[in-house]
Design an enzyme around this catalytic site. Structure first.
Site, PDB file in Angstrom:
ATOM      1  N   HIS A  36       0.886 -38.059 -12.724  1.00  0.00           N
ATOM      2  CA  HIS A  36       1.437 -37.842 -11.653  1.00  0.00           C
ATOM      3  C   HIS A  36       0.535 -38.213 -10.067  1.00  0.00           C
ATOM      4  CE1 HIS A  36       4.392 -35.811 -14.060  1.00  0.00           C
ATOM      5  NE2 HIS A  36       3.283 -35.351 -14.772  1.00  0.00           N
ATOM      6  N   SER A  93      -9.444 -56.417  10.304  1.00  0.00           N
ATOM      7  CA  SER A  93      -8.221 -56.116  11.198  1.00  0.00           C
ATOM      8  C   SER A  93      -8.545 -56.799  12.481  1.00  0.00           C
ATOM      9  CB  SER A  93      -8.151 -54.632  11.498  1.00  0.00           C
ATOM     10  OG  SER A  93      -7.728 -54.562  12.955  1.00  0.00           O
ATOM     11  N   GLU A 107      -2.716 -56.359  -2.007  1.00  0.00           N
ATOM     12  CA  GLU A 107      -1.154 -55.670  -1.401  1.00  0.00           C
ATOM     13  C   GLU A 107      -0.523 -57.091  -1.597  1.00  0.00           C
ATOM     14  OE1 GLU A 107      -1.781 -53.776   2.746  1.00  0.00           O
ATOM     15  OE2 GLU A 107      -3.965 -53.951   2.145  1.00  0.00           O
ATOM     16  N   LYS A 120     -12.631 -52.497   9.919  1.00  0.00           N
ATOM     17  CA  LYS A 120     -11.611 -52.366   8.567  1.00  0.00           C
ATOM     18  C   LYS A 120     -12.110 -53.495   7.647  1.00  0.00           C
ATOM     19  CE  LYS A 120      -8.519 -50.482   7.968  1.00  0.00           C
ATOM     20  NZ  LYS A 120      -7.112 -50.334   8.330  1.00  0.00           N
TER      21      LYS A 120
END
Ligand code: ARG
Length: 492
Positions: free
Chosen positions: A155, A276, A289, A282
Site C-alpha cells: 500500500h 527545468s 515518466e 531541478k
C-alpha cells in the site's frame, strides 16, 4: 485507366482524399521486404508446379530482386497498397506477359496475412533479444545488492525490511514470464497462410508445403478461410506487449518516486534525466515518466485491435487493414521502452546507505517482533498481533517492561514469565536480522537470493538458446530461398 487493379471492373478513378483514406501504402513500409520474399517463394513454387513457365519465372524473380534493391520509395504511392503497387512495378519491368502471371493462385488476402506474420516474427525475435539484455542488466543489479537492506512496501506504506536485490528480482521475474509469453505467441505467429488465396484456396495445384519451407514457417495454416481472416495472433501479441509495457510502467513509476527527495533511494544517470527551463536546481526523471506515459500507446493499440476485429463476419474484411498500423505502434513503443529501460538500469545509482537508514522506519520490524513473541512464549499469533498493535498505537518503546505491561493488561500474563528476553526483542528489531531470517524459498535472505539468481541465470541461458534457434531457423530458410532464386535466374 492505367491502374492495373481498377482498369477492369471500375470505370472511375478515385479522388485524392479517397485514395488517402483507403490506402495502406504508408503502413505497408513495414511489410515491403516481407512482400518481396513472399513473392519470390510463391513464384518459385508456381514454376516448380508448372503453373508458370521457367522463362517467366526467371523474369519475375529478377524483377523482384531489382525492386528489392530499388527500395520502397520507387513504388507508385498512388496505389491502394504495397501488393498491387509492387505488382504494377514488376509488370513495368518485365511486361505483363511475364509479371502479370505472378499473382496466379493468390489473393492479396493471403498475401497480406503472410506478410504480417513474416514481419512480426522478425520483430518478436528482436524484442526477445532486447528483453534478454534487460534481464542481464537486472540480474547484475540484483547481484550487486543482495545485502542492500531497504524498507519493503505494501500500500506504499513501510511494511517489512527486504533487500534491493529481492525487489529487482521481482520485477525481472515478471519480465521473464513476458519473454516466455513472446515465445509462446511466436509459435502461433509463425504459421503460413499463403496459398489460401481470397478465402477458398484455389484450383491451381499450389504446393503449400514448399512455400512454407522456403519462408521458414513451421507449417501451412489449415482452413483457408481462417488463414486469411484471423488476426488473433495480433491480439495475442499486442496483449503480451501491453503486459510488458505495464511491467515497465510499474518500474518507471518507482524510478520516478524513488528519485524524489522524499524517498531519495536512487539517482538516474544524467543522460536519462531532464531539467527545468525555470528552476535551475531541478533534475527530473522525464525518461521514466515518458515510459509510464507511453504505456497508453500500447494498451491503446491492444484495445484498437480488439475493437477492429470485433463483430467482423467471416472471412476477409477490409477493416483488417486498420489492424496493421496498430501492431506496429505497439511494437515500436514497447521495443524502444525495453531498450531504454536497460540503459536506465545499467547506469542507475543506488543509494544503499539511505535505503538502510529507512529500512526500519515506520516500525517495519513489527511483524518479526510479533513472530518472536509467538516463537519464544508460545502465544497464538493473533494475541501477539494485538500486543504489538497496541504498542504501535500508543507509540511506546518496544522493550520487555512495556511489552509485559501490555500483555498483562490484554491477556493476563507477562511475556517475560513465559520466556521472552530483552535480547530476543533486540534481535527482532534489527532489520538485517529480519532479512537474514527470511531464508525459505522466495525470501530476501542474501544466500536465498544468491541461489535464486543462479537458478535464474540457468533459466535465461535456456531461453536464450531457444531464441537463437528460432532466429537461426528463419535465417537459414531465407538464405536458402535467396540461393534458390539466384540459381533459378542463372539456369539455362
Ligand atoms: N491492404 C490490404 C490489407 O492490409 C490488403 C488486402 C486487400 N484485399 C482486398 N480484398 N481488398 O488488408
Amino acid at each position: 485507366m492505367s491502374n492495373i487493379l481498377r482498369r477492369g471492373r471500375l470505370q472511375l478513378e478515385t479522388d485524392e482524399e479517397m485514395k488517402q483514406y483507403t490506402s495502406s501504402m504508408l503502413a505497408d513500409k513495414w511489410i515491403f521486404e516481407a512482400d518481396i520474399f513472399i513473392d519470390l517463394a510463391h513464384t518459385l513454387m508456381l514454376e516448380n508446379q508448372k503453373i508458370i513457365k521457367k522463362d517467366d519465372c526467371k523474369k519475375i524473380l529478377a524483377g523482384l530482386l531489382k525492386i528489392k534493391e530499388e527500395g520502397m520509395e520507387k513504388l507508385d504511392f498512388d496505389y491502394e497498397d504495397i501488393h498491387i503497387s509492387l505488382e504494377a512495378r514488376l509488370i513495368e519491368l518485365t511486361g505483363e506477359d511475364s509479371g502479370g502471371r505472378m499473382h496466379s493462385g493468390r489473393s492479396r488476402n493471403d498475401e497480406v496475412a503472410t506478410c504480417i506474420r513474416f514481419a512480426l516474427r522478425d520483430e518478436l525475435i528482436d524484442l526477445m533479444y532486447e528483453m534478454i539484455e534487460l534481464q542481464k542488466s537486472l540480474i547484475k543489479l540484483s547481484k550487486e545488492n543482495t545485502e542492500t537492506v531497504m524498507p519493503g512496501f505494501t500500500h506504499l506504506q513501510h511494511a517489512q525490511p527486504t533487500t534491493f536485490a529481492h525487489h529487482v528480482l521481482a520485477h525481472s521475474n515478471c519480465l521473464e514470464r513476458d519473454i516466455l509469453r513472446l515465445i509462446d505467441a511466436y509459435e502461433r505467429v509463425n504459421i503460413n497462410p499463403l496459398g489460401s488465396a481470397a478465402f477458398a484456396s484455389t484450383g491451381f495445384p499450389l504446393d503449400r508445403d514448399m512455400t512454407t519451407k522456403l519462408l521458414g514457417f513451421s507449417k501451412p495454416m489449415e482452413n483457408s478461410k481462417d488463414a486469411v481472416s484471423s488476426r488473433d495472433f495480433l491480439i495475442e501479441t499486442a496483449s503480451v506487449l501491453a503486459n510488458i509495457s505495464i511491467n515497465l510502467s510499474k518500474m518507471s513509476e518507482e524510478i520516478v518516486i524513488w528519485s524524489s527527495q522524499e524517498f531519495d533511494f536512487i539517482e538516474l544517470d544524467d543522460k536519462y534525466a531532464s531539467t527545468s527551463s525555470i528552476m535551475p536546481q531541478k533534475k527530473n526523471p522525464d525518461t521514466a515518466e515518458l515510459m509510464r506515459g507511453k504505456t497508453g500507446d500500447v494498451v491503446g493499440s491492444l484495445v484498437a485491435l480488439l475493437t477492429i476485429c470485433k463483430g467482423l463476419p467471416m472471412s476477409y474484411n477490409r477493416d483488417l487493414q486498420e489492424a496493421n498500423p496498430k501492431i506496429q505502434t505497439a511494437l515500436k513503443t514497447t521495443r524502444a521502452s525495453v531498450r531504454i529501460m536497460t540503459k536506465m538500469t545499467d547506469t542507475l545509482k543506488v543509494k544503499k546507505e539511505r535505503m538502510f537508514e529507512q529500512s526500519n522506519k515506520g516500525f517495519t520490524t513489527a511483524t518479526e517482533l510479533a513472530d518472536t513473541l509467538v516463537r519464544k512464549t508460545d502465544i497464538p499469533f493473533r494475541t501477539a498481533h494485538q500486543i504489538i498493535g497496541i504498542l504501535t498505537k500508543e507509540n511506546r518503546e518496544p522493550n520487555l517492561k512495556i511489552l509485559d505491561e501490555i500483555s498483562k493488561e490484554t491477556s493476563g500474563f507477562k511475556l517475560s514469565e513465559r520466556g521472552l528476553k530483552e535480547e530476543d526483542i533486540k534481535i527482532a528489531l534489527d532489520p538485517v536480522e529480519n532479512v537474514a531470517k527470511r531464508k525459505i524459498i522466495g525470501g530476501p535472505a542474501p544466500d536465498t537470493i544468491k541461489a535464486e539468481i543462479k537458478n535464474k541465470q540457468k533459466r535465461m541461458e535456456k531461453i536464450k538458446s531457444k531464441v537463437e534457434d528460432l532466429d537461426k531457423n528463419v535465417q537459414k530458410s531465407l538464405d536458402n530461398l535467396i540461393c534458390l532464386v539466384n540459381q533459378k535466374i542463372n539456369e539455362e
